[in-house]
Write an enzyme that holds these catalytic residues in place. Sequence first.
Site, short mmCIF file in Angstrom:
data_model
loop_
_atom_site.label_atom_id
_atom_site.label_comp_id
_atom_site.label_asym_id
_atom_site.label_seq_id
_atom_site.Cartn_x
_atom_site.Cartn_y
_atom_site.Cartn_z
N HIS A 149 5.86 11.50 14.73
CA HIS A 149 5.56 12.73 14.00
C HIS A 149 5.45 13.96 14.92
CE1 HIS A 149 4.90 9.82 10.98
NE2 HIS A 149 3.61 9.66 11.10
N LYS A 179 2.45 1.90 -3.32
CA LYS A 179 1.47 2.33 -4.33
C LYS A 179 1.01 3.77 -4.06
CE LYS A 179 -2.70 0.56 -4.14
NZ LYS A 179 -3.79 -0.42 -4.18
N ASP A 192 0.80 -1.21 0.00
CA ASP A 192 0.00 0.00 0.00
C ASP A 192 0.84 1.27 0.00
OD1 ASP A 192 -2.74 -0.17 -0.08
OD2 ASP A 192 -2.89 1.01 1.80
N ARG A 214 7.39 -10.23 -2.88
CA ARG A 214 7.24 -11.69 -3.05
C ARG A 214 6.24 -12.04 -4.15
NH1 ARG A 214 5.86 -13.38 2.91
NH2 ARG A 214 4.46 -11.67 2.44
N ARG A 250 -15.31 16.57 19.05
CA ARG A 250 -14.06 17.35 19.14
C ARG A 250 -12.96 16.59 19.87
NH1 ARG A 250 -13.57 21.16 22.52
NH2 ARG A 250 -11.42 21.47 21.92
N LEU A 294 -0.92 34.56 6.98
CA LEU A 294 -0.15 34.10 5.83
C LEU A 294 -0.69 32.74 5.42
CD1 LEU A 294 2.26 34.06 3.86
CD2 LEU A 294 3.65 33.17 5.71
N LYS A 311 9.06 3.77 9.42
CA LYS A 311 8.63 3.46 10.78
C LYS A 311 7.74 2.22 10.76
CE LYS A 311 4.28 5.56 11.27
NZ LYS A 311 3.18 5.75 11.97
N1 LIG Z 1 -4.86 31.40 7.49
C1 LIG Z 1 -5.82 30.69 7.96
O1 LIG Z 1 -6.07 29.62 7.48
C2 LIG Z 1 -6.60 31.21 9.05
C3 LIG Z 1 -7.65 30.49 9.48
N2 LIG Z 1 -8.38 30.90 10.48
C4 LIG Z 1 -9.53 30.09 10.85
O2 LIG Z 1 -10.36 30.81 11.71
C5 LIG Z 1 -11.04 29.94 12.59
C6 LIG Z 1 -10.81 30.35 14.01
O3 LIG Z 1 -9.41 30.27 14.25
P1 LIG Z 1 -8.83 29.82 15.62
O4 LIG Z 1 -9.41 30.67 16.67
O5 LIG Z 1 -7.38 29.78 15.50
O6 LIG Z 1 -9.28 28.30 15.70
P2 LIG Z 1 -10.46 27.58 16.49
O7 LIG Z 1 -11.43 28.53 17.02
O8 LIG Z 1 -10.91 26.50 15.59
O9 LIG Z 1 -9.66 26.91 17.64
C7 LIG Z 1 -9.05 27.62 18.68
C8 LIG Z 1 -8.66 26.64 19.76
O10 LIG Z 1 -9.80 26.39 20.52
C9 LIG Z 1 -10.15 25.02 20.50
N3 LIG Z 1 -11.59 24.90 20.35
C10 LIG Z 1 -12.32 24.94 19.22
N4 LIG Z 1 -13.63 24.76 19.50
C11 LIG Z 1 -13.71 24.62 20.85
C12 LIG Z 1 -14.78 24.41 21.76
N5 LIG Z 1 -16.05 24.34 21.33
N6 LIG Z 1 -14.48 24.32 23.08
C13 LIG Z 1 -13.23 24.40 23.52
N7 LIG Z 1 -12.17 24.59 22.70
C14 LIG Z 1 -12.41 24.69 21.39
C15 LIG Z 1 -9.44 24.43 19.33
O11 LIG Z 1 -9.23 23.10 19.62
P3 LIG Z 1 -9.89 21.95 18.73
O12 LIG Z 1 -9.09 21.92 17.50
O13 LIG Z 1 -9.77 20.75 19.52
O14 LIG Z 1 -11.32 22.19 18.46
C16 LIG Z 1 -8.19 25.28 19.26
O15 LIG Z 1 -7.20 24.77 20.11
C17 LIG Z 1 -10.50 28.55 12.33
O16 LIG Z 1 -11.38 27.89 11.45
C18 LIG Z 1 -9.20 28.82 11.63
O17 LIG Z 1 -8.86 27.75 10.80
C19 LIG Z 1 -8.09 32.03 11.14
C20 LIG Z 1 -7.06 32.82 10.75
C21 LIG Z 1 -6.25 32.50 9.64
O1 LIG Z 2 2.15 7.61 10.05
C1 LIG Z 2 0.95 7.82 10.01
O2 LIG Z 2 0.50 8.99 9.55
C2 LIG Z 2 -0.82 9.13 9.03
C3 LIG Z 2 -1.09 10.62 8.93
O3 LIG Z 2 -0.24 11.15 7.95
P1 LIG Z 2 -0.71 12.42 7.13
O4 LIG Z 2 0.45 12.76 6.27
O5 LIG Z 2 -1.93 12.02 6.36
O6 LIG Z 2 -1.03 13.47 8.13
C4 LIG Z 2 -1.83 8.44 9.92
O7 LIG Z 2 -3.11 8.46 9.31
C5 LIG Z 2 -1.41 6.99 10.13
O8 LIG Z 2 -2.30 6.37 11.04
C6 LIG Z 2 -0.01 6.93 10.68
O9 LIG Z 2 0.44 5.59 10.67
#
Ligand SMILES: NC(=O)C1=CN([C@@H]2O[C@H](COP(=O)(O)OP(=O)(O)OC[C@H]3O[C@@H](n4cnc5c(N)ncnc54)[C@H](OP(=O)(O)O)[C@@H]3O)[C@@H](O)[C@H]2O)C=CC1
Ligand SMILES: O=C1O[C@H](COP(=O)(O)O)[C@@H](O)[C@H](O)[C@H]1O
Length: 501
Positions: free
Chosen positions: A249, A28, A25, A55, A470, A404, A157
């Site tokens: 990772h 491929k 896998d 093999r 989550r 960014l 790995k």
């Molecule tokens: N360049 C880009 O791509 C940018 C993207 N964004 C986007 O804006 C959105 C908001 O950004 P950001 O504030 O950083 O990200 P989030 O609001 O998604 O997450 C902030 C943090 O809070 C946690 N969190 C999310 N939901 C909950 C919850 N219901 N209760 C408790 N903890 C929570 C997240 O953990 P967990 O992951 O576990 O939910 C993460 O650690 C995101 O979708 C982000 O991707 C913002 C700026 C730039």
């Molecule tokens: O090594 C592994 O990595 C993948 C995640 O890799 P990604 O490049 O798709 O983020 C994970 O799904 C797999 O279980 C693990 O063996």
Amino acid sequence: MSSNRAPVTEFTKDTVIVVFGASGDLAKKKTFPALFGLFTEDLLPSNTSIIGYARSPIELEDFRKRISSYFKTPTPELEQKAKDFVALCTYVSGNYDKDESFLNLLSHVESIEEKHETKNRLFYLAVPPSVFLPVATQLKKHLHPGDSGVARVIVEKPFGHDLASSEELQKGLAPLWTEEEIFRIDHYLGKEMVKNILPFRFSNQFINAAWNKDNIANIQISFKEPFGTEGRGGYFNDIGIIRDVMQNHLLQVLCLIGMERPVSTNAEDIRDEKVKLLRAVQPLSMDDVILGQYGASEDGTKPAYVDDETVPKDSRAVTFAALHMQIHNERWEGVPFILRAGKALDQAKVEVRIQYKDAAKGMFNSLPRNELVIRIQPSESIYAKMNSKLPGYSTKNIVTDLDLTYHDRYEGIRIPEAYESLILDCIKGVHSNFVRDDELKVSWKIFTPLLHEIENNKDIVPEIYPYGSRAPESLPKFLSERNYRRGDTELYSWPVTKGQL
Ligand SMILES: NC(=O)C1=CN([C@@H]2O[C@H](COP(=O)(O)OP(=O)(O)OC[C@H]3O[C@@H](n4cnc5c(N)ncnc54)[C@H](OP(=O)(O)O)[C@@H]3O)[C@@H](O)[C@H]2O)C=CC1
Ligand SMILES: O=C1O[C@H](COP(=O)(O)O)[C@@H](O)[C@H](O)[C@H]1O
């Protein structure tokens, strides 16, 4: 070990690449598409031939069809390239531990090399760990060119199951292949944003100056996958999420985030600093963790982990973990590093979230903390969440961001797949993005006591979380006890489609 500065030899021509486990896998889905990617970019050495070895008896035409099934060829030019590429590929079937199989492979390699001036041999071991040592032994015996050429082995790995088995593997390997010849792959080190961590940290003075315990409250390195172990449940049962993605990772990402500035970009200087950091990490215990296992989704459409037929019904396998890593050194004392990884969660996301300490009060009552987010995937980006005055007559503070997003900023630039980038490093003889033997040893020292405790203590039962949620319910408390403060998201929104590819 550390700090030998052997000159790096690049394979520039006359190279034979042998992919072991070519019927599998990984070969491929990753290895051959990566080799094809390098071919389309003209980055393979001139006169490269590729041999698939496994093999299974497979006809050459079938083999070529099989390896090209994952190539992306949206244009006629790329379709032609795919035909040119598969013409470089041949297939040899044989055992992994028999002299005659390897002598047969040798004669195939030598027939290709008749037209070559040099012998550059790259062996890619995409095989299960059980046959890893037999293949390495046979290769050394029959296919190492000795002084008449250069040989390199790429190893996948897992590098062992715990400290003892990893050392056992290394003991078998060390007399056969030198560290110079071995390239232990951790494909996260080939990801674009992971490769950007050191340049981003050390080439920006305003980032670098505040990268320490005086300014940073906590750091989270998160890995989320929206799918379960579908089809791999049995295999995963003995591995669990900690071995699968955290010991390797995410720990590599932690090293790049936490290490000191290397004195140069030389591979050994970089890896010396990683090892120094890992030696300052306290081994994990049950006080530092949350363990979870996914149950069925709340709407009943997605199965629980234990619904997989290959998984025992009473399995205690861990499909989610949050680990509090403590680094005892001058820079990081007291700053929680939290590694989080889970399968069957609400989204696909790998990111580093650096949360800064509170700004001084007085002038403001309570402000959300600054956060710097390095999004590794999907849609590579770096953004800083910061406070700013709401434009206009208002004096209110709002959360905004410096953003960014690669897809918007670097339109048209092709970001190579991790495997492409790493195979190219191996062709060039550059070890910086591969794991060194002593790195492996210290990393297993951190994880082994915890892994053994989980396995041996039947009272440790992972918390069930619904497929698609989550995280386990206990996560928010675990994070807030480790100084993570979730900001008020009401005033902060982001167009969901922005930056998505
Ligand atoms: N360049 C880009 O791509 C940018 C993207 N964004 C986007 O804006 C959105 C908001 O950004 P950001 O504030 O950083 O990200 P989030 O609001 O998604 O997450 C902030 C943090 O809070 C946690 N969190 C999310 N939901 C909950 C919850 N219901 N209760 C408790 N903890 C929570 C997240 O953990 P967990 O992951 O576990 O939910 C993460 O650690 C995101 O979708 C982000 O991707 C913002 C700026 C730039
Ligand atoms: O090594 C592994 O990595 C993948 C995640 O890799 P990604 O490049 O798709 O983020 C994970 O799904 C797999 O279980 C693990 O063996």
